[in-house]
Design a protein around this motif. Structure first.
Motif, short mmCIF file in Angstrom:
data_model
loop_
_atom_site.label_atom_id
_atom_site.label_comp_id
_atom_site.label_asym_id
_atom_site.label_seq_id
_atom_site.Cartn_x
_atom_site.Cartn_y
_atom_site.Cartn_z
N ALA A 373 44.94 1.72 23.49
CA ALA A 373 43.64 1.87 24.11
C ALA A 373 43.66 1.40 25.56
N MET A 374 43.09 2.21 26.43
CA MET A 374 42.72 1.78 27.77
C MET A 374 41.53 2.60 28.21
N ARG A 375 40.66 2.00 28.98
CA ARG A 375 39.43 2.59 29.45
C ARG A 375 39.61 4.09 29.77
N GLY A 376 38.91 4.92 29.02
CA GLY A 376 39.03 6.37 29.19
C GLY A 376 39.75 7.04 28.04
N PHE A 377 40.69 6.36 27.38
CA PHE A 377 41.18 6.65 26.03
C PHE A 377 41.53 8.13 25.82
N GLY A 378 42.53 8.63 26.57
CA GLY A 378 42.97 10.00 26.38
C GLY A 378 42.24 11.01 27.25
N ALA A 379 40.98 10.73 27.57
CA ALA A 379 40.21 11.65 28.41
C ALA A 379 40.61 11.54 29.87
N VAL A 380 41.14 10.39 30.29
CA VAL A 380 41.57 10.21 31.68
C VAL A 380 42.69 11.17 32.03
N GLN A 381 43.70 11.23 31.16
CA GLN A 381 44.85 12.07 31.44
C GLN A 381 44.44 13.54 31.51
N ALA A 382 43.61 13.97 30.56
CA ALA A 382 43.16 15.37 30.55
C ALA A 382 42.33 15.69 31.79
N CYS A 383 41.46 14.77 32.21
CA CYS A 383 40.58 15.02 33.35
C CYS A 383 41.39 15.24 34.62
N PHE A 384 42.44 14.48 34.81
CA PHE A 384 43.26 14.68 36.01
C PHE A 384 43.79 16.10 36.07
N ALA A 385 44.21 16.63 34.93
CA ALA A 385 44.80 17.97 34.91
C ALA A 385 43.75 19.05 35.04
N TYR A 386 42.68 18.99 34.23
CA TYR A 386 41.72 20.10 34.29
C TYR A 386 40.95 20.13 35.60
N GLU A 387 40.74 18.99 36.24
CA GLU A 387 40.06 19.02 37.52
C GLU A 387 40.96 19.58 38.63
N ALA A 388 42.25 19.32 38.56
CA ALA A 388 43.17 19.97 39.50
C ALA A 388 43.13 21.48 39.30
N GLN A 389 43.03 21.90 38.06
CA GLN A 389 42.94 23.33 37.75
C GLN A 389 41.66 23.94 38.32
N MET A 390 40.55 23.21 38.25
CA MET A 390 39.29 23.74 38.79
C MET A 390 39.41 23.98 40.29
N ASP A 391 40.05 23.07 41.00
CA ASP A 391 40.24 23.27 42.43
C ASP A 391 41.13 24.47 42.72
N LEU A 762 37.26 8.36 34.55
CA LEU A 762 37.86 9.68 34.45
C LEU A 762 37.91 10.40 35.79
N SER A 763 36.72 10.64 36.36
CA SER A 763 36.63 11.55 37.51
C SER A 763 37.02 10.90 38.82
N SER A 764 37.07 9.59 38.89
CA SER A 764 37.45 8.95 40.15
C SER A 764 38.90 9.28 40.54
N THR A 765 39.80 9.29 39.56
CA THR A 765 41.21 9.59 39.87
C THR A 765 41.38 10.99 40.44
N PRO A 766 40.94 12.06 39.75
CA PRO A 766 41.15 13.40 40.34
C PRO A 766 40.38 13.63 41.63
N ALA A 767 39.24 12.94 41.82
CA ALA A 767 38.52 13.09 43.08
C ALA A 767 39.34 12.56 44.25
N VAL A 768 39.95 11.39 44.06
CA VAL A 768 40.79 10.82 45.12
C VAL A 768 41.97 11.74 45.41
N VAL A 769 42.62 12.23 44.37
CA VAL A 769 43.79 13.09 44.59
C VAL A 769 43.37 14.41 45.22
N ALA A 770 42.21 14.95 44.82
CA ALA A 770 41.72 16.17 45.45
C ALA A 770 41.49 15.97 46.94
N ALA A 771 40.99 14.80 47.30
CA ALA A 771 40.77 14.51 48.73
C ALA A 771 42.10 14.41 49.47
#
Length: 793
Positions: A373-391, A762-771
């Motif tokens: 367990a860590m804050r975000g629990f599996g959803a963090v990893q997925a969010c990084f990938a699908y948000e990169a895909q959205m861009d 979740l969304s803070s990581t892909p937002a930073v990388v998108a920037a």
């Protein structure tokens, strides 16, 4: 009833201050900021011993022999224990699968695995004695990734697995597999005008809580043990500890000590059983405190992941389909990997309307450090990938990335890939609109008076590495979806005991739960709930322990929802009992007792019209009201193991981020200038605390984006187990985090609240990388982003 006079009705009711919706101060806040708060590492007992753990220097090895004679001969040593000294045949524990040995026997499966224990009269004596234990190892081949875990000749890390209840897995070194299939992704792909695919990678992140693992075990006269411990779930610890000790659960009494952060890293056992074993063997209190080096080996971490995604869209911007495969590295033992797999799969499509999906998520057994367990629990990893895909989809369609997301955003009534209908507000498009509309920071922040460069505001500026050459600004957006509470049919409940009595002439409420206060502010909220429901100003929160029923884990953003729900439910029962007493004692004097809607406010019984009928002290008299009740949210159900269909989650939470970064493209340095967040919280029970949770989660997401990673060698050995080499954001790295809270009530939840703590991670990581991508033009498919990724060196 203790009443000596007939109460005279008035119309001067007064609301109780400090209830829900107010930013009441934390009772532990001042103590923590002044350094006076007692954490578990501050525990002390007369005549106590110190425990120390000997850990494996290898990631995978057979234990040929152990010689403890030199350690036992060390003056001041009271006990040295190996697996042969365990008191029962129960020698393993685990949150979901009992596969973790108390002390390694036969072989070690990861670097830092506990092998032996020492108790001595001084911590340095214990450490030196442990160093004298001679262990003969025979190195074994290591399993480090999917290829080595599933190869035909792969060593099996857990032979004879009998945990078939978690479903079909195609290989014994796969902990769990969860597919999610809805519609026909292959057919839908033919309708796509554009298709983008991507391979993404997330590194292993540590919870990096500041308070190390620590606790004190005290042997009792009845043959049991009292354990004072920093943990996230007292009763889950108890369930795992008692069988190993050979004691009934009522003889293992656990009390929560001061917890210096958790974020999932305390959900598994660390030194709990070890301290108890040493205390029961020596007959003396035993304290164990990990140093930072040992802490990195003593708890699970976030699962590193490799993710392959495919999305298609029509020319007008509608997503046609998505496929993905998510591979999570669970490390040597299962921990909560099955549940993490369920989350990664069921949330793997993100907060978007996609009718045709094909998702597979698996977790591996490897010789890498155990992950859980860590804050975000599996959803963090997925969010990084699908948000990169959205861009990438937006770019392929020449669309604004925010508008593209809004066009495909889910809303209330949308259907998840699991077939579950989202039956509460899902304001994804609105959160994106709000975060985009927030004021932007100044275009340049490094220009001082007269246009001079203020190097302190530049990427790496405090090291005087640049004066603004090659610095480029970028802006990025992301949004995520996270479940709240335990899922997949788990009996997720909590217990609260509430006592209402008169002390010193004033009504006082006492709330007792087993909730672990790990910094989330639960004790503050429980007092607010009691004030609101019982109309009293004075509320006492009893220490959490196992003398009251389970509160479940402080994880999954569930405690305010579930234990808060239990406190409210019990307070309602106490309130009704008090009103029954009032009706019995005073009902004949005033018809409102029987005919009006009655409330408790300001220490008084009042009608809904504000008429005061009696003081609460008069109603209670000398007899307290004391009630303990359990409370459950609406049930969930397991996901089908073939299709992944099922109403597996009780609630969803949503957050969106906009990141503004400055990147020195020559040096590969990144400065996050601002990280704005918009989040729906349902109802902010304590607005100040909610903002703190959002900012804290956002900061951890920032850490994953640009600096935090446990580095594991090819031989599965940890290379950076210290805060010197494992970097976390400091106050100098953390930018302003403006927060826009939306409060759209979930009618199924207490007070309409929505779990808050995990979604912003979740969304803070892909937002930073998108920037950073916007600033550099680089694809950046791995986090954390390092200087060499930006400079090509």
């Amino acid at each position: 009833m203790g009443a000596t006079r007939t109460p005279r009705p008035t119309t001067q009711g007064s609301a109780t201050r400090g209830g829900i919706g107010e930013s009441t101060l934390r009772p532990d806040g001042l103590l923590k900021t002044t350094g006076e708060f007692a954490y578990a590492s501050d525990l002390w007992h007369e005549d106590m011993l110190w425990g120390h753990t000997l850990r494996s220097p290898h990631a995978h090895a057979e234990i040929v022999a152990i010689d403890i004679s030199a350690a036992l001969a060390q003056p001041g040593v009271y006990a040295v224990l190996t697996h042969e000294d365990l008191p029962t045949e129960v020698r393993h524990y685990g949150l979901e699968i009992r596969d973790t040995p108390v002390l390694a026997h036969g072989r070690v499966r990861h670097h830092g695995e506990p092998v032996a224990l020492v108790a001595a009269d001084h911590p340095e004596t214990a450490r030196r004695a442990a160093a004298k234990i001679r262990v003969e190892y025979r190195r074994l081949p290591v399993v480090v990734d999917e290829a080595t875990a599933t190869a035909p000749d792969a060593p099996l890390l857990h032979e004879g697995r009998t945990d078939h209840h978690i479903g079909h897995v195609p290989h014994p070194n796969i902990v769990h597999r969860q597919p999610i299939v809805r519609g026909n992704a292959e057919e839908a792909a033919r309708r796509a005008d554009v298709v983008v695919t991507g391979d993404y990678e997330v590194g292993m992140q540590d919870q990096a809580f500041l308070g190390p693992e620590s606790g004190l075990a005290v042997p009792a006269e009845d043959g049991g043990v009292d354990l004072y411990i920093a943990t996230q779930w007292l009763h889950a610890d108890l369930r795992q500890i008692a069988p190993v000790l050979g004691l009934p659960e009522d003889k293992v009494r656990m009390t929560l000590s001061g917890v210096g952060g958790a974020f999932g890293g305390r959900e598994d056992l660390s030194m709990q059983i070890h301290a108890c074993l040493l205390a029961l063997r020596t007959g003396k209190p035993v304290k164990m405190v990990y140093n930072r080096f040992e802490s990195f080996f003593g708890h699970v971490h976030r699962h590193p992941a490799r993710l392959h995604y495919e999305h298609g869209a029509t020319r007008d911007g509608r997503i046609t389909h998505m496929k993905c495969r998510i591979v999570l590295d669970g490390g040597a033992y299962a921990s909560s990997s099955p549940a993490v797999v369920g989350n990664a799969a069921s949330l793997g499509a993100g907060p978007y309307v996609i009718d045709d999906v094909d998702i597979e998520a698996i977790a591996l057994y490897t010789n890498n450090p155990p992950c859980g367990a860590m804050r975000g629990f599996g959803a963090v990893q997925a969010c990084f990938a699908y948000e990169a895909q959205m861009d990438r989809l937006a770019a392929a369609l020449d669309m604004d990335p925010v508008e593209f997301r809004q066009l495909n955003a889910m809303s209330q009534g949308s259907v998840m890939p699991t077939g579950q209908v989202v039956d509460s507000p899902a304001p994804v498009a609105e959160l994106l609109r709000r975060v985009k509309a927030m004021p932007m920071p100044p275009e340049t922040q490094w220009e001082g008076a007269g246009g001079a460069v203020d190097v302190r505001a530049l990427p790496g500026g405090l090291s005087n590495t640049t004066h603004g050459e090659g610095v480029v600004r970028g802006v990025g957006y992301a949004v995520g979806i996270k479940n709240v509470g335990f899922s997949e049919g788990f009996d997720d409940y909590s217990t609260a005991r509430v006592r209402l009595e008169v002390i010193g002439g004033e009504p006082v409420a006492t709330v007792h739960t087993a909730m672990a206060e790990v910094g989330q502010g639960g004790i503050t909220v429980h007092a607010q709930i009691a004030r609101t429901e019982l109309g009293v100003s004075q509320v006492t929160i009893n220490p959490a322990d196992t003398q009251v029923g389970s509160a479940g884990s402080t994880s999954a953003s569930r405690q305010t929802y579930v234990t808060g729900g239990a406190v409210r439910h019990t307070c309602e029962a106490v309130r009704e009992r008090a009103l029954e007493r009032g009706r019995a004692a005073f009902g004949t004097y005033h018809p409102a007792w029987a005919n009006a809607e009655l409330l408790l406010e300001g220490g008084k019984v009042v009608t809904d019209g504000g008429e005061v009928l009696a003081s609460l002290a008069e109603v209670l008299g000398d007899e307290a009201i004391d009630i303990e009740l359990e409370w459950r949210h609406r049930p969930t159900e397991p996901f089908d193991l073939r299709t992944g269909q099922g109403s597996g989650h009780v609630q969803y939470s949503f957050a969106a981020h906009r990141a503004v970064v400055d990147v020195d493209t020559e040096l590969g340095l990144v400065k996050v200038v601002e990280l704005a967040c918009a989040q729906d919280v349902g109802k902010a029970l304590n607005p100040l605390s909610v903002v703190g949770q959002i900012q804290g989660g956002t900061t951890q997401g920032l850490g994953l984006a640009v600096m935090e990673e446990i580095i594991v060698s090819d031989g599965a050995e940890v290379r950076n187990p210290s805060f010197t080499d494992y970097l976390i954001p400091t106050i100098l790295d953390t930018p302003p985090i403006p927060v826009d809270m939306l409060e759209l009530a979930d009618d199924h939840a207490p007070y309409g609240l929505r779990g808050v703590g995990e979604a912003p991670t979740l969304s803070s990581t892909p937002a930073v990388v998108a920037a950073i991508r916007a600033a550099t033009g680089l694809p950046l498919k791995r986090v954390p982003v390092r200087p060499e990724h930006l400079t090509g060196t």
